[in-house]
Design a protein around this motif. Sequence first.
Motif, PDB file in Angstrom:
ATOM      1  N   GLY A   1     -61.647  19.484 -98.925  1.00 16.43           N
ATOM      2  CA  GLY A   1     -60.552  18.793 -99.773  1.00 16.43           C
ATOM      3  C   GLY A   1     -61.258  18.341-101.137  1.00 16.43           C
ATOM      4  N   ASP A   2     -62.172  19.318-101.563  1.00 15.07           N
ATOM      5  CA  ASP A   2     -63.039  18.729-102.766  1.00 15.07           C
ATOM      6  C   ASP A   2     -62.042  18.717-104.058  1.00 15.07           C
ATOM      7  N   LYS A   3     -62.164  17.826-104.786  1.00 11.79           N
ATOM      8  CA  LYS A   3     -61.215  17.802-106.114  1.00 11.79           C
ATOM      9  C   LYS A   3     -61.142  19.053-106.790  1.00 11.79           C
ATOM     10  N   ASP A   4     -62.570  19.651-106.831  1.00 17.14           N
ATOM     11  CA  ASP A   4     -62.709  20.949-107.484  1.00 17.14           C
ATOM     12  C   ASP A   4     -61.895  22.192-106.834  1.00 17.14           C
ATOM     13  N   ALA A   5     -61.968  21.897-105.820  1.00 20.41           N
ATOM     14  CA  ALA A   5     -61.196  23.194-104.765  1.00 20.41           C
ATOM     15  C   ALA A   5     -59.877  22.875-104.886  1.00 20.41           C
ATOM     16  N   ILE A   6     -59.143  21.598-104.862  1.00 19.74           N
ATOM     17  CA  ILE A   6     -57.800  21.480-105.009  1.00 19.74           C
ATOM     18  C   ILE A   6     -57.455  21.928-106.438  1.00 19.74           C
ATOM     19  N   ASP A   7     -58.163  21.501-107.506  1.00 18.69           N
ATOM     20  CA  ASP A   7     -57.800  22.247-108.911  1.00 18.69           C
ATOM     21  C   ASP A   7     -57.843  23.575-108.913  1.00 18.69           C
ATOM     22  N   ALA A   8     -58.832  24.213-108.327  1.00 15.91           N
ATOM     23  CA  ALA A   8     -58.788  25.644-108.084  1.00 15.91           C
ATOM     24  C   ALA A   8     -57.609  26.234-107.388  1.00 15.91           C
ATOM     25  N   ILE A   9     -57.190  25.755-106.504  1.00 15.75           N
ATOM     26  CA  ILE A   9     -55.973  26.271-105.677  1.00 15.75           C
ATOM     27  C   ILE A   9     -54.715  26.056-106.507  1.00 15.75           C
ATOM     28  N   ARG A  10     -54.685  25.063-107.592  1.00 11.51           N
ATOM     29  CA  ARG A  10     -53.371  24.833-108.172  1.00 11.51           C
ATOM     30  C   ARG A  10     -53.623  25.881-109.427  1.00 11.51           C
ATOM     31  N   ASP A  11     -55.081  26.286-109.834  1.00 15.32           N
ATOM     32  CA  ASP A  11     -55.291  27.376-110.669  1.00 15.32           C
ATOM     33  C   ASP A  11     -54.975  28.702-110.171  1.00 15.32           C
ATOM     34  N   GLY A  12     -54.951  28.897-108.989  1.00  9.67           N
ATOM     35  CA  GLY A  12     -54.872  30.300-108.444  1.00  9.67           C
ATOM     36  C   GLY A  12     -56.225  30.802-108.331  1.00  9.67           C
ATOM     37  N   ARG A  13     -57.368  29.943-108.140  1.00 17.30           N
ATOM     38  CA  ARG A  13     -58.723  30.492-108.039  1.00 17.30           C
ATOM     39  C   ARG A  13     -59.125  30.363-106.621  1.00 17.30           C
ATOM     40  N   LEU A  14     -58.345  29.982-105.635  1.00 21.88           N
ATOM     41  CA  LEU A  14     -58.804  29.417-104.327  1.00 21.88           C
ATOM     42  C   LEU A  14     -57.546  29.426-103.428  1.00 21.88           C
ATOM     43  N   THR A  15     -57.482  30.035-102.346  1.00 18.30           N
ATOM     44  CA  THR A  15     -56.290  30.176-101.380  1.00 18.30           C
ATOM     45  C   THR A  15     -56.087  29.120-100.791  1.00 18.30           C
ATOM     46  N   ALA A  16     -56.931  28.238-100.153  1.00 22.06           N
ATOM     47  CA  ALA A  16     -56.655  27.023 -99.399  1.00 22.06           C
ATOM     48  C   ALA A  16     -58.025  26.284 -99.126  1.00 22.06           C
ATOM     49  N   THR A  17     -57.789  25.077 -98.630  1.00 20.16           N
ATOM     50  CA  THR A  17     -58.942  24.121 -98.187  1.00 20.16           C
ATOM     51  C   THR A  17     -58.454  23.048 -96.985  1.00 20.16           C
ATOM     52  N   TRP A  18     -59.339  22.582 -96.326  1.00 18.57           N
ATOM     53  CA  TRP A  18     -58.865  21.621 -95.451  1.00 18.57           C
ATOM     54  C   TRP A  18     -59.462  20.327 -95.884  1.00 18.57           C
ATOM     55  N   ASP A  19     -58.433  19.529 -95.759  1.00 20.50           N
ATOM     56  CA  ASP A  19     -58.852  17.978 -96.442  1.00 20.50           C
ATOM     57  C   ASP A  19     -59.211  17.169 -95.242  1.00 20.50           C
ATOM     58  N   PRO A  20     -60.353  16.707 -94.778  1.00 26.65           N
ATOM     59  CA  PRO A  20     -60.790  15.970 -93.625  1.00 26.65           C
ATOM     60  C   PRO A  20     -60.258  14.534 -93.888  1.00 26.65           C
ATOM     61  N   ASP A  21     -59.792  14.132 -94.847  1.00 31.66           N
ATOM     62  CA  ASP A  21     -59.235  12.689 -95.030  1.00 31.66           C
ATOM     63  C   ASP A  21     -60.588  11.759 -94.947  1.00 31.66           C
ATOM     64  N   ASN A  22     -61.170  11.681 -96.212  1.00 27.45           N
ATOM     65  CA  ASN A  22     -62.482  10.760 -96.328  1.00 27.45           C
ATOM     66  C   ASN A  22     -62.099   9.488 -96.028  1.00 27.45           C
ATOM     67  N   VAL A  23     -61.058   9.041 -96.264  1.00 26.03           N
ATOM     68  CA  VAL A  23     -60.848   7.571 -96.445  1.00 26.03           C
ATOM     69  C   VAL A  23     -60.708   7.227 -94.887  1.00 26.03           C
ATOM     70  N   ALA A  24     -60.005   7.817 -94.074  1.00 24.82           N
ATOM     71  CA  ALA A  24     -59.793   7.513 -92.637  1.00 24.82           C
ATOM     72  C   ALA A  24     -61.008   7.579 -91.877  1.00 24.82           C
ATOM     73  N   THR A  25     -61.875   8.619 -92.486  1.00 25.20           N
ATOM     74  CA  THR A  25     -63.249   8.825 -91.850  1.00 25.20           C
ATOM     75  C   THR A  25     -64.258   7.776 -92.282  1.00 25.20           C
ATOM     76  N   GLY A  26     -63.987   7.014 -93.294  1.00 25.82           N
ATOM     77  CA  GLY A  26     -64.443   5.634 -93.635  1.00 25.82           C
ATOM     78  C   GLY A  26     -64.217   4.683 -92.708  1.00 25.82           C
ATOM     79  N   PHE A  27     -62.840   4.329 -92.535  1.00 26.71           N
ATOM     80  CA  PHE A  27     -62.406   3.458 -91.759  1.00 26.71           C
ATOM     81  C   PHE A  27     -62.758   3.666 -90.245  1.00 26.71           C
ATOM     82  N   ALA A  28     -62.664   5.014 -89.916  1.00 30.74           N
ATOM     83  CA  ALA A  28     -63.242   5.013 -88.501  1.00 30.74           C
ATOM     84  C   ALA A  28     -64.780   4.974 -88.113  1.00 30.74           C
ATOM     85  N   ALA A  29     -65.676   4.916 -89.226  1.00 33.88           N
ATOM     86  CA  ALA A  29     -67.018   4.738 -89.164  1.00 33.88           C
ATOM     87  C   ALA A  29     -67.263   3.153 -89.041  1.00 33.88           C
ATOM     88  N   ILE A  30     -66.485   2.392 -89.970  1.00 36.30           N
ATOM     89  CA  ILE A  30     -66.583   0.936 -90.138  1.00 36.30           C
ATOM     90  C   ILE A  30     -66.094   0.412 -88.715  1.00 36.30           C
TER      91      ILE A  30
END
Length: 208
Positions: free
Chosen positions: A179-208
């Motif tokens: 779910g990198d920002k560059d990848a999301i931009d690429a999807i919007r531009d038609g340069r990438l089909t899909a990505t998976w967003d791992p939810d980094n904010v939730a990951t941080g909460f879980a680690a804490i």
Amino acid sequence: ANVDTAITQGRNAIASWTLDPGATAGAYTRAISQGIPVIGMNSEGEGVTSTVWWETVTCEPGGPQERSAEFIAEKKPKAKVIVMSGPPAPSIINMTDCFTAAAKKNGLNIINRTDNTADTAESAQRLMEDLLTKHPDVEAVWNYNDQSALGDSAAITSAGKKVAKASDGDGIIVIGSNGDKDAIDAIRDGRLTATWDPDNVATGFAAI
């Protein structure tokens, strides 16, 4: 070295994604001896107190890798697929093996597996340029991360080929992860089909 620095600075906890558990075990053990817990991010091993896992690197039934394989099979039944894996970290190996098994289960044809050990978009682009020469009939590319997917995309478009959009599947399907920002931009531009967003904010909460 970074773990030892954190110990010296008296940090209260350390979160670390371990690519080589054997190389870091000693440092983690030193942290534990100082009362500093080590939280493994998608990694475990000696000295790791507990682990936070992304769903993308586990292999549960109906999980992201199985769904990626199903998506490709729906858009392009029996598609010829290139698998772009990465450095030989346990989490990346498990993720790649999980998709590969799901792909075969869904009738996809894995025509090549290449490891982007340099872990950059530039190295992925160079690898994909060579792969497109050897496999010009490739219909989909699965990637262990977004940087590799972006490198694939650059090679595909430079070769005069089209990257498929998720809505129609017309072109070469290129799937990333993180779910990198560059990848999301690429999807919007038609340069990438899909990505998976791992939810980094939730990951941080879980680690804490």
